[in-house]
Design an enzyme around this catalytic site. Structure first.
Site, PDB file in Angstrom:
ATOM      1  CE1 TYR A  48       2.538   7.933  -1.666  1.00  0.00           C
ATOM      2  CE2 TYR A  48       2.780   8.180  -3.894  1.00  0.00           C
ATOM      3  CZ  TYR A  48       2.845   8.426  -2.759  1.00  0.00           C
ATOM      4  OH  TYR A  48       3.263   9.843  -2.231  1.00  0.00           O
ATOM      5  CG  MET A  49      -3.294   4.933  -7.426  1.00  0.00           C
ATOM      6  SD  MET A  49      -3.818   6.470  -7.581  1.00  0.00           S
ATOM      7  CE  MET A  49      -3.142   7.441  -6.243  1.00  0.00           C
ATOM      8  CG  HIS A  65       5.857  -3.226  -1.888  1.00  0.00           C
ATOM      9  ND1 HIS A  65       6.936  -2.540  -2.460  1.00  0.00           N
ATOM     10  CD2 HIS A  65       4.788  -2.390  -1.983  1.00  0.00           C
ATOM     11  CE1 HIS A  65       6.271  -1.591  -3.106  1.00  0.00           C
ATOM     12  NE2 HIS A  65       5.054  -1.306  -2.739  1.00  0.00           N
ATOM     13  CB  ALA A 109       0.987 -10.310  -2.709  1.00  0.00           C
ATOM     14  N   PRO A 159       4.749  -4.387  -6.239  1.00  0.00           N
ATOM     15  CG  PRO A 159       4.198  -5.505  -4.435  1.00  0.00           C
ATOM     16  CD  PRO A 159       4.699  -4.300  -4.986  1.00  0.00           C
TER      17      PRO A 159
HETATM   18  C1  LIG Z   1      -0.683   1.491   1.492  1.00  0.00           C
HETATM   19  C2  LIG Z   1      -0.278   0.644   0.432  1.00  0.00           C
HETATM   20  C3  LIG Z   1       0.569   1.270  -0.503  1.00  0.00           C
HETATM   21  C4  LIG Z   1       1.088   0.408  -1.514  1.00  0.00           C
HETATM   22  N1  LIG Z   1       1.463   1.139  -2.746  1.00  0.00           N
HETATM   23  C5  LIG Z   1       1.712   0.385  -3.977  1.00  0.00           C
HETATM   24  C6  LIG Z   1       2.091   0.869  -5.211  1.00  0.00           C
HETATM   25  O1  LIG Z   1       2.404   2.183  -5.376  1.00  0.00           O
HETATM   26  N2  LIG Z   1       2.410   0.026  -6.238  1.00  0.00           N
HETATM   27  C7  LIG Z   1       2.431  -1.327  -6.188  1.00  0.00           C
HETATM   28  O2  LIG Z   1       2.786  -1.992  -6.939  1.00  0.00           O
HETATM   29  N3  LIG Z   1       1.934  -2.001  -4.822  1.00  0.00           N
HETATM   30  C8  LIG Z   1       1.666  -0.994  -3.794  1.00  0.00           C
HETATM   31  N4  LIG Z   1       1.270  -1.819  -2.833  1.00  0.00           N
HETATM   32  C9  LIG Z   1       1.060  -3.283  -2.724  1.00  0.00           C
HETATM   33  C10 LIG Z   1       0.009  -3.849  -3.404  1.00  0.00           C
HETATM   34  O3  LIG Z   1      -1.243  -2.887  -3.413  1.00  0.00           O
HETATM   35  C11 LIG Z   1      -0.234  -5.266  -2.936  1.00  0.00           C
HETATM   36  O4  LIG Z   1       0.933  -5.899  -2.961  1.00  0.00           O
HETATM   37  C12 LIG Z   1      -1.281  -5.823  -3.861  1.00  0.00           C
HETATM   38  O5  LIG Z   1      -2.245  -5.010  -4.319  1.00  0.00           O
HETATM   39  C13 LIG Z   1      -1.874  -7.216  -2.920  1.00  0.00           C
HETATM   40  O6  LIG Z   1      -2.529  -7.720  -3.919  1.00  0.00           O
HETATM   41  P1  LIG Z   1      -3.463  -8.919  -3.408  1.00  0.00           P
HETATM   42  O7  LIG Z   1      -4.264  -9.483  -4.389  1.00  0.00           O
HETATM   43  O8  LIG Z   1      -2.437 -10.017  -2.734  1.00  0.00           O
HETATM   44  O9  LIG Z   1      -4.213  -8.574  -1.992  1.00  0.00           O
HETATM   45  P2  LIG Z   1      -5.286  -7.429  -1.886  1.00  0.00           P
HETATM   46  O10 LIG Z   1      -5.412  -6.629  -2.919  1.00  0.00           O
HETATM   47  O11 LIG Z   1      -5.138  -6.778  -0.596  1.00  0.00           O
HETATM   48  O12 LIG Z   1      -6.831  -8.323  -1.753  1.00  0.00           O
HETATM   49  C14 LIG Z   1      -6.933  -9.438  -0.801  1.00  0.00           C
HETATM   50  C15 LIG Z   1      -8.758  -9.161  -0.687  1.00  0.00           C
HETATM   51  O13 LIG Z   1      -8.973 -10.319   0.200  1.00  0.00           O
HETATM   52  C16 LIG Z   1     -10.180  -9.823   1.103  1.00  0.00           C
HETATM   53  N5  LIG Z   1      -9.975 -10.701   2.149  1.00  0.00           N
HETATM   54  C17 LIG Z   1      -9.117 -10.864   3.157  1.00  0.00           C
HETATM   55  N6  LIG Z   1      -9.618 -12.047   3.966  1.00  0.00           N
HETATM   56  C18 LIG Z   1     -10.726 -12.347   3.495  1.00  0.00           C
HETATM   57  C19 LIG Z   1     -11.991 -13.018   4.020  1.00  0.00           C
HETATM   58  N7  LIG Z   1     -11.711 -14.099   5.157  1.00  0.00           N
HETATM   59  N8  LIG Z   1     -13.154 -13.174   3.334  1.00  0.00           N
HETATM   60  C20 LIG Z   1     -13.392 -12.372   2.368  1.00  0.00           C
HETATM   61  N9  LIG Z   1     -12.441 -11.681   1.877  1.00  0.00           N
HETATM   62  C21 LIG Z   1     -11.233 -11.375   2.398  1.00  0.00           C
HETATM   63  C22 LIG Z   1      -9.538  -8.210   1.384  1.00  0.00           C
HETATM   64  O14 LIG Z   1     -10.550  -7.495   2.144  1.00  0.00           O
HETATM   65  C23 LIG Z   1      -8.809  -7.884   0.144  1.00  0.00           C
HETATM   66  O15 LIG Z   1      -9.841  -7.088  -0.359  1.00  0.00           O
HETATM   67  C24 LIG Z   1       0.899  -1.036  -1.741  1.00  0.00           C
HETATM   68  C25 LIG Z   1       0.238  -1.595  -0.736  1.00  0.00           C
HETATM   69  C26 LIG Z   1      -0.510  -0.767   0.279  1.00  0.00           C
HETATM   70  C27 LIG Z   1      -1.305  -1.336   1.577  1.00  0.00           C
END
Ligand SMILES: Cc1cc2nc3c(=O)[nH]c(=O)nc-3n(C[C@H](O)[C@H](O)[C@H](O)COP(=O)(O)OP(=O)(O)OC[C@H]3O[C@@H](n4cnc5c(N)ncnc54)[C@H](O)[C@@H]3O)c2cc1C
Ligand SMILES: *[C@@H]1O[C@H](CO)[C@@H](O)[C@H](O)[C@H]1NC(C)=O
Ligand SMILES: *[C@@H]1O[C@H](CO)[C@@H](O)[C@H](O)[C@H]1NC(C)=O
Ligand SMILES: *[C@@H]1O[C@H](CO)[C@@H](O)[C@H](O)[C@H]1NC(C)=O
Ligand SMILES: *[C@@H]1O[C@H](CO)[C@@H](O)[C@H](O)[C@H]1NC(C)=O
Ligand SMILES: *[C@@H]1O[C@H](CO)[C@@H](O)[C@H](O)[C@H]1NC(C)=O
Ligand SMILES: *[C@@H]1O[C@H](CO)[C@@H](O)[C@H](O)[C@H]1NC(C)=O
Ligand SMILES: *[C@@H]1O[C@H](CO)[C@@H](O)[C@H](O)[C@H]1NC(C)=O
Length: 629
Positions: free
Chosen positions: A153-154, A565, A599, A610
């Site tokens: 949602y940004m 989240h 996360a 987050p």
């Molecule tokens: C619909 C939605 C709305 C949200 N809105 C907000 C918001 O407005 N504000 C906010 O702060 N947070 C928001 N969040 C939460 C926030 O976006 C997440 O908590 C955060 O971006 C997670 O970051 P990350 O680095 O842990 O994982 P991600 O950014 O999800 O990255 C993980 C990456 O690993 C890749 N991956 C997974 N398994 C493998 C594999 N086996 N091999 C290769 N690649 C792999 C995935 O494809 C992905 O690209 C929202 C989340 C969602 C889903």
């Protein structure tokens, strides 16, 4: 009217944006040069099918992965870095859908739950959730460069002073005090102040300019170029409900109401994801990118040092399987469900579960897949007497045409905003509802720092209107409450030793009495705020007919939603905590050469959204690595 090729725009924006850009062309994906010729930059990409060796291999090109990749690859370290991502580029797979901020009502799988499985999402589904009537939910997780920042949602804001001072205490490591994380939050961000030639100047947004630094970047954070007309009257309603104004949510304080920032680059009015910001910068620093490449296993040598990864790239004609080696470290950034899954299939996790699936145990860590923190959401659908985005969403032709012209000609109007911003609020439940909490609920809430709000009130103009009948003249909004201090913890597990079998996901939403008490209290507060809101002309869902405690609890069970989240499934903790998976510098216990940076690594979910904290976390671990830790 000009029709804008948005992928090109996004890349152009990223070039100008990146901290290290010196008028160089971008080096990721495609780029249209001055003669209008599309150039493809093969040198940015690894060669699928070939073995190669890098200093650092990052698994997952999402929020955290692209950030840490960029920092490790940049001067002065200049490490060789590869980013391996299961998905591809959302600008290629998904058209303009996630680039244009105002389209986020199509992207965000939120209340009431949609059933979309776009090409840039994993399409994960939870187990039936007992406390909410056995419902299952799609759990949003991005599968693309940018990860969840490409479809979320940004909303961008930071957590509180007390949150991180408590982390430092929990971890016995001053690295995580607020004073030590605040600079890292600032380092990621190039702030764009409100542009009152585009935003109505009467909104007069109050913000703390010291929360940002001129040298920050490459991620753009702004107010978009549009603020909903509902903001001022909602702010008045929040004031009438006992809340105080606050100058934004980026300075270590949250309690109060104000205007939230978002990851929108106002120059183009497009989403800034970790791909358009950090990955573009990293590509110029010479990293190698592997799209459509699923990491299937982390490889260890006999000393339990992570030496690389096994990868499978899927192409139209078949599967390419190969391995990549890491001379220094493998960094797992695959997100809250896939990082623990990858650990488990690679031999790191609860021994019993691994043995059940014939996986050799390398490090017996019972906390892998446990301790998941999440934030359930409940909400009221309200009818407003001022314009929201409903008519745009349902396709009122005049409204859509005006929004398009405004966006394409001026990068402003509803398509240039994220559908929220003004009138976001955080509080601890006031005595009027708190007095009904049981002693055990009160005792649980006591464990949080004082400045950690228990609940957030969040107006969402861009949500699918779902079960409510709509006419082309309606203006609805979802006034949501996000519970930030729930007691129940979720978990995940595996069904086989293959990453291609989806993980079992169990957020255990609202599973304790303390959580239901808070959900009920939040509902009553939403009703109070809405009754103080002049421009709210009616409650459409559930409707004022739902008024007994019994009926309200039924509504919550039937309609609570989720904003994805989830955190802490590979939680950071001290060595003597049997449920800890990584130490205070994200190093996995029982092995070497392996960190978890995303996360899933958080010891708990900081209050609120987050994403900003995930960027900060990756900045901090990069800093630790560059310092030799
Ligand atoms: C619909 C939605 C709305 C949200 N809105 C907000 C918001 O407005 N504000 C906010 O702060 N947070 C928001 N969040 C939460 C926030 O976006 C997440 O908590 C955060 O971006 C997670 O970051 P990350 O680095 O842990 O994982 P991600 O950014 O999800 O990255 C993980 C990456 O690993 C890749 N991956 C997974 N398994 C493998 C594999 N086996 N091999 C290769 N690649 C792999 C995935 O494809 C992905 O690209 C929202 C989340 C969602 C889903
Ligand atoms: C790192 O790379 C940059 C840009 O290529 C170069 O200017 C710098 O000298 C390099 N630093 C080191 C320590 O090699
Ligand atoms: C986005 O793409 C769709 C489908 O191609 C198109 O109809 C729409 O006009 C585009 N929107 C913008 C703002 O360019
Ligand atoms: C905007 O608000 C600030 C206080 O937050 C006030 O000092 C200023 O006068 C206001 N400006 C306008 C144009 O209303
Ligand atoms: C919403 O409120 C408007 C007045 O602002 C009214 O005309 C309309 O009928 C209401 N719609 C519903 C569904 O109640
Ligand atoms: C674009 O902005 C200009 C200047 O503010 C304004 O005159 C014009 O009407 C706007 N165009 C659209 C389509 O909104
Ligand atoms: C709850 O705590 C209060 C004050 O500590 C005490 O007076 C009361 O008896 C407790 N209630 C129950 C049900 O234990
Ligand atoms: C997850 O939690 C649920 C509910 O408490 C429990 O039934 C299940 O066994 C747990 N699963 C794992 C893998 O811990």
């Amino acid at each position: 009217m000009r029709s804008l090729p948005l992928f090109q725009i996004s890349i152009t924006a990223a070039v100008a944006a990146a901290a290290c850009a010196k008028a160089q062309p971008p080096t990721v994906g495609a780029f249209v040069d001055a003669d209008g010729i599309t150039r493809i930059y093969g040198n940015s990409f690894g060669r699928p099918g070939y073995h190669a060796t890098y200093d650092y291999i990052i698994v997952g090109g999402g929020n955290a992965g692209n950030t840490i990749a960029a920092r490790l690859a940049e001067d002065p370290a200049n490490y060789t870095v590869a980013v391996i991502e299961a998905g591809s580029f959302y600008e290629i797979l998904d058209g303009n859908r996630t680039q244009v901020p105002g389209y986020n009502y199509i992207n965000t799988i939120t209340f009431p739950l949609g059933d979309e499985t776009p090409l840039t999402s994993w399409g994960l589904t939870t187990e039936p959730q007992a406390a909410i009537g056995g419902r299952t939910a799609e759990y949003g997780q991005g599968q693309t460069f940018g990860g969840s920042t490409a479809s979320n949602y940004m909303g961008y804001h930071r957590a509180t002073v007390g949150t991180f001072d408590q982390w430092a205490e929990l971890l016995d490591d001053d690295f995580w005090t607020w004073d030590n994380v605040y600079p890292a939050y600032k380092q990621s961000v190039a702030f764009q102040p409100p542009d009152y030639t585009k935003i109505d100047p009467s909104f007069n947004i109050s913000y703390d300019a010291t929360a940002f630094i001129p040298t920050g970047g490459p991620l753009h954070v702004s107010y978009g170029n549009h603020q909903g007309a509902y903001g001022p009257s909602l702010s008045d309603a929040l004031a009438a409900s006992g809340l105080d104004p606050i100058d934004g949510f980026n300075s270590g304080r949250l309690i109060g109401y104000g205007t939230a920032t978002a990851t929108i680059d106002t120059r183009t009015a497009t989403r800034d994801s970790s791909e358009t910001s950090f990955l573009q910068a990293a590509a110029r620093a010479g990293i190698k990118i592997y799209p459509q490449a699923v990491v299937t296993r982390i490889l260890f040598d006999e000393d339990k040092k992570a030496t690389g990864v096994e990868v499978q790239t899927n192409v139209a004609t078949g599967q390419l399987k190969y391995s990549l080696s890491a001379t220094k470290e493998v960094i797992l950034s695959a997100g809250v469900w896939h990082s623990p899954q990858l650990l488990m299939v690679s031999g790191v996790g609860p021994a019993e579960t691994l043995q059940e699936h014939g996986i050799e145990v390398i490090s017996d860590l019972p906390g892998v897949g446990q301790n998941e923190w999440d934030q359930p959401v409940i909400g009221l659908f309200l009818n407003l007497s001022v314009e929201t985005n409903t008519q745009f969403q349902v396709g009122n032709p005049e409204v859509v045409a005006a929004a398009m012209t405004n966006y394409l000609e001026n990068q402003s109007g509803p398509l240039s905003g994220f559908g929220t911003g003004q009138g976001i609020a955080f509080e601890n439940f006031p005595e009027s509802v708190r007095s009904d909490f049981s002693n055990s609920t009160l005792a649980y809430l006591e464990t949080f720092p004082e400045d950690w709000p228990e609940v957030e009130y969040l107006p969402l103009a861009n949500v699918p209107v779902g079960e409510i009948p709509i006419t082309p003249y309606d203006n609805f909004i979802l006034l949501a409450a996000v519970l930030l201090s729930t007691e129940s913890k979720g978990n995940m597990s595996i069904t086989s030793s293959s990453v291609f079998d989806r993980p079992i996901i169990n957020p255990n939403w609202l599973a304790t009495d303390a959580d239901m008490e808070q959900a009920y209290a939040a509902f009553l507060r939403l009703r109070e705020i809405s009754s103080n809101w002049d421009t709210a002309t009616g409650e459409l869902l559930p409707g004022l007919g739902v008024s007994s405690k019994e009926d309200i609890l039924d509504f919550i069970r039937g309609h609570s939603g989720f904003i994805f989240h989830g955190t802490s499934t590979c939680k950071m903790g001290p060595q003597d905590d049997p449920s800890a998976v990584i130490d205070s510098r994200a190093r996995v216990y029982g092995v070497t050469g392996l960190r978890v940076v995303d996360a899933s690594a958080f010891p708990n979910c900081p209050p609120g959204h987050p994403m900003a904290s995930v960027y900060m976390y990756a900045e901090k671990i990069a800093e630790s690595i560059l310092d030799g830790n």
